[in-house]
Design a protein around this motif. Structure first.
Motif, PDB file in Angstrom:
ATOM      1  N   TYR A  30      42.965  49.198  44.046  1.00 57.22           N
ATOM      2  CA  TYR A  30      41.881  48.353  43.524  1.00 57.22           C
ATOM      3  C   TYR A  30      41.072  47.728  44.665  1.00 57.22           C
ATOM      4  CZ  TYR A  30      43.191  48.644  38.616  1.00 57.22           C
ATOM      5  OH  TYR A  30      43.415  49.102  37.340  1.00 57.22           O
ATOM      6  N   LEU A  35      37.228  47.283  43.628  1.00 58.21           N
ATOM      7  CA  LEU A  35      37.306  46.766  42.259  1.00 58.21           C
ATOM      8  C   LEU A  35      37.873  45.344  42.245  1.00 58.21           C
ATOM      9  CD1 LEU A  35      38.732  50.042  40.671  1.00 58.21           C
ATOM     10  CD2 LEU A  35      36.443  49.118  40.275  1.00 58.21           C
ATOM     11  N   VAL A  36      38.762  45.063  43.195  1.00 56.91           N
ATOM     12  CA  VAL A  36      39.234  43.688  43.397  1.00 56.91           C
ATOM     13  C   VAL A  36      38.726  43.289  44.781  1.00 56.91           C
ATOM     14  CG1 VAL A  36      41.249  42.206  43.706  1.00 56.91           C
ATOM     15  CG2 VAL A  36      41.261  43.941  41.912  1.00 56.91           C
ATOM     16  N   SER A  41      37.790  38.473  40.787  1.00 55.73           N
ATOM     17  CA  SER A  41      38.324  39.782  40.399  1.00 55.73           C
ATOM     18  C   SER A  41      39.840  39.832  40.615  1.00 55.73           C
ATOM     19  CB  SER A  41      37.603  40.919  41.130  1.00 55.73           C
ATOM     20  OG  SER A  41      37.552  40.685  42.512  1.00 55.73           O
ATOM     21  N   ALA A  44      41.259  38.207  37.579  1.00 54.92           N
ATOM     22  CA  ALA A  44      41.192  39.108  36.418  1.00 54.92           C
ATOM     23  C   ALA A  44      42.290  40.168  36.501  1.00 54.92           C
ATOM     24  CB  ALA A  44      39.821  39.773  36.341  1.00 54.92           C
ATOM     25  N   TRP A  45      42.498  40.692  37.709  1.00 53.46           N
ATOM     26  CA  TRP A  45      43.532  41.721  37.893  1.00 53.46           C
ATOM     27  C   TRP A  45      44.911  41.148  37.547  1.00 53.46           C
ATOM     28  CZ3 TRP A  45      47.787  42.420  41.227  1.00 53.46           C
ATOM     29  CH2 TRP A  45      48.339  43.717  41.222  1.00 53.46           C
ATOM     30  N   ASN A  48      45.299  40.346  33.724  1.00 50.37           N
ATOM     31  CA  ASN A  48      45.489  41.539  32.901  1.00 50.37           C
ATOM     32  C   ASN A  48      46.837  42.204  33.163  1.00 50.37           C
ATOM     33  OD1 ASN A  48      43.147  41.203  31.546  1.00 50.37           O
ATOM     34  ND2 ASN A  48      42.265  43.186  32.081  1.00 50.37           N
ATOM     35  N   ALA A  52      48.388  42.134  29.633  1.00 51.97           N
ATOM     36  CA  ALA A  52      48.216  43.424  28.956  1.00 51.97           C
ATOM     37  C   ALA A  52      49.282  44.432  29.372  1.00 51.97           C
ATOM     38  CB  ALA A  52      46.830  43.992  29.245  1.00 51.97           C
ATOM     39  N   GLY A 209      44.097  52.312  32.936  1.00 48.05           N
ATOM     40  CA  GLY A 209      43.493  51.976  34.228  1.00 48.05           C
ATOM     41  C   GLY A 209      44.546  51.656  35.284  1.00 48.05           C
ATOM     42  N   PHE A 210      45.483  50.799  34.942  1.00 48.45           N
ATOM     43  CA  PHE A 210      46.544  50.447  35.905  1.00 48.45           C
ATOM     44  C   PHE A 210      47.325  51.688  36.323  1.00 48.45           C
ATOM     45  CE2 PHE A 210      46.603  45.962  33.988  1.00 48.45           C
ATOM     46  CZ  PHE A 210      45.900  45.422  35.060  1.00 48.45           C
ATOM     47  N   ARG A 213      45.206  53.940  38.720  1.00 45.62           N
ATOM     48  CA  ARG A 213      45.087  53.393  40.087  1.00 45.62           C
ATOM     49  C   ARG A 213      46.412  53.497  40.833  1.00 45.62           C
ATOM     50  NH1 ARG A 213      39.841  54.110  39.828  1.00 45.62           N
ATOM     51  NH2 ARG A 213      38.921  52.942  38.107  1.00 45.62           N
TER      52      ARG A 213
END
Lengths: 227, 266
Positions: A30, A35-36, A41, A44-45, A48, A52, A209-210, A213
């Motif tokens: 990421y 993305l991070v 960000s 958020a990472w 989640n 999630a 997504g996780f 990556r």
């Protein structure tokens, strides 16, 4: 002071030599892909990952292993099998195995536990793969830690590890990292309640997504972390 | 409406044939083999229905007997229409010893307010070969319908000689998780997965070849990894059903080529 408190602190101490510091759980990808890239960000990472992913995967399995520990190895083996089958990204699976085995190796010296010994034997005989979340649940139960505290501490330990990695990799300021961690408390409280009895249908929820990556991490050009 | 489909493919004189086929409305099974001498059996599952309606229950059973090789295809995209209670699907698959099954269906399109629950159970015996994919779209994107469905829940379990070797639990619920969010579909709208189990194939080499194949694709995110035991998982995030279908078809062709001992990269 509650008798279990010091055991809980040791079990979840980020300095516990299980090797957690060498795994980024995909964060390195990421960061390299941009993305991070800042505090927002990173936040958020982490959120989640906790809400999630962990809530339906590692933390849920930890909670189930805590309950299964009182019933012995036969109750743990299906959890171990499922955990292995769900972790399709090789590095995440191997990280879970490595950390799990190290956790057992540390605590078997400190706290006798027939179920943990049986689990370790099953790992040695390749009847089980061995997972950190399951070993954590077994020892939390064995050490007499109340389940909800064990779950909160599991999330806290994961969050603290993610914050440390964000501080190093993004990079973020040390104080920014501590701000992030502190403000995760309401989320961790909320997730702890939800994880006491994990919803069976959601167990192992895939986070595409996780996963991707983490798979990409295997092939990053330069890597500081093993996952 | 409960809709049933039962297919058994078997081997006779080295050629796979359709030994048993039973289906109720809206399904039909079409044998599309052009070359009668071809060893593999290509079947298309055809459906007279435009998609799954509220209350629909699909129950499929697919059996591939020892040594047989079945290539199963679908006819069109699977639409999931607006629902109150939801539609259910159950697929049971048996791939016998030395048998092979490829199932690469069209994308599933959960339209606004669709509710879907699907469970797939796959049993593999020794030396069974499996290639299985799933593509899930965000809805009718060109109509501006992006993640407007209510819930999409699909689990897939693969057992190899009774040992659970792969479990996928795809639970997409836009009200519960932000699907464009980090770790979810990120900036993409479509997701796909393809997994392969084969005891003979060099899975590390296959993973490398698949990585090479998609490394330069810029409009998708790709991940490939070894699963536990002898499996491989390929995942995509992308922007369109057709786009991901093409990627899956390319990956499947590579796997098939490798299986036939043909290095199509050269």
């Amino acid at each position: 002071m509650q008798a279990y408190l010091l055991s809980l602190l040791q079990l979840t101490d980020p300095a516990l030599p299980v090797g957690g510091f060498s795994h980024s759980a995909g964060l390195e990808t990421y960061v390299q892909q941009g993305l991070v890239h800042n505090t927002a960000s990173a936040d958020a990472w982490i959120r989640n990952m906790l809400a999630a992913n962990l809530a339906y995967n590692d933390a849920a399995f930890m909670s189930l292993a805590f309950d299964a520990a009182s019933q012995g190895l036969d109750a743990l083996l299906p959890l171990d099998e499922q955990c292995t089958a769900l972790k399709t990204a090789r590095e995440l699976r191997e990280a879970s195995n490595k950390l799990g085995l190290r956790l057992i190796k540390i605590f078997r010296q400190l706290q006798p536990s027939p179920v943990a010994e049986a689990y370790e034997k099953a790992i040695r005989l390749k009847e089980a793969a061995g997972h950190y979340c399951i070993a954590f649940g077994v020892y939390a139960y064995t050490l007499g830690i109340p389940k909800s505290d064990a779950i909160s501490a599991f999330y806290y330990n994961a969050a603290a590890g993610m914050v440390t990695n964000c501080v190093k990799l993004v990079p973020l300021g040390q104080l920014d990292g501590q701000q992030l961690l502190f403000h995760l408390q309401p989320l961790i409280r909320e997730l702890t309640i939800a994880t006491l009895q994990p919803e069976p249908a959601l167990l192992g929820r895939c986070n595409a997504g996780f996963d991707i990556r983490s798979m990409q991490h295997e092939r990053l050009y330069s890597r500081l972390y093993m996952s | 409406m409960t809709c049933t489909l039962h297919i058994t493919a078997a081997l006779r004189a080295g050629i796979t044939y359709l030994r048993h086929s039973y289906c109720t409305r809206p399904f039909k099974v079409a044998n599309i083999r052009e070359d009668r001498a071809a060893l593999q059996l290509p079947l298309v599952i055809m459906s007279a229905s435009p998609g799954m309606l509220d209350g629909d229950v699909y129950h499929w059973k697919i059996e591939v007997e020892a040594g047989a090789h079945l290539l199963l295809q679908t006819q069109s995209y699977q639409r999931l229409f607006t629902m109150q209670q939801g539609a259910h699907q159950r697929i049971d698959v048996e791939v016998a010893s030395g048998a092979a099954l490829h199932y690469l269906p069209h994308p599933t399109v959960p339209q606004a307010a669709a509710v879907f629950e699907g469970h797939t159970h796959i049993h593999l015996q020794e030396n069974a070969h499996l290639l299985w994919s799933e593509i899930i779209t965000c809805g009718r994107k060109l109509n501006g319908e992006v993640f407007a469905f209510t819930r999409f829940h699909s689990t897939t379990e693969v057992r190899w000689k009774n040992k659970l070797v792969l479990r996928e639990n795809t639970w997409l619920e836009p009200q519960r998780w932000s699907l464009p969010g980090m770790g979810q579909l990120e900036t993409y709208t479509h997701q796909a997965s393809l997994f392969c189990f084969d005891e003979q194939l060099d899975m590390n080499a296959l993973a490398d070849a698949l990585h090479e194949m998609f490394a330069m694709e810029e409009r998708i995110a790709t991940g490939v990894s070894r699963t536990a035991h002898h499996g491989l998982m390929l995942r995509f995030l992308g922007q369109g059903g057709e786009q991901l279908q093409t990627m899956i078809a390319r990956a499947a062709a590579l796997v098939a080529g490798m299986r036939e001992g043909v290095n199509i990269l050269k």
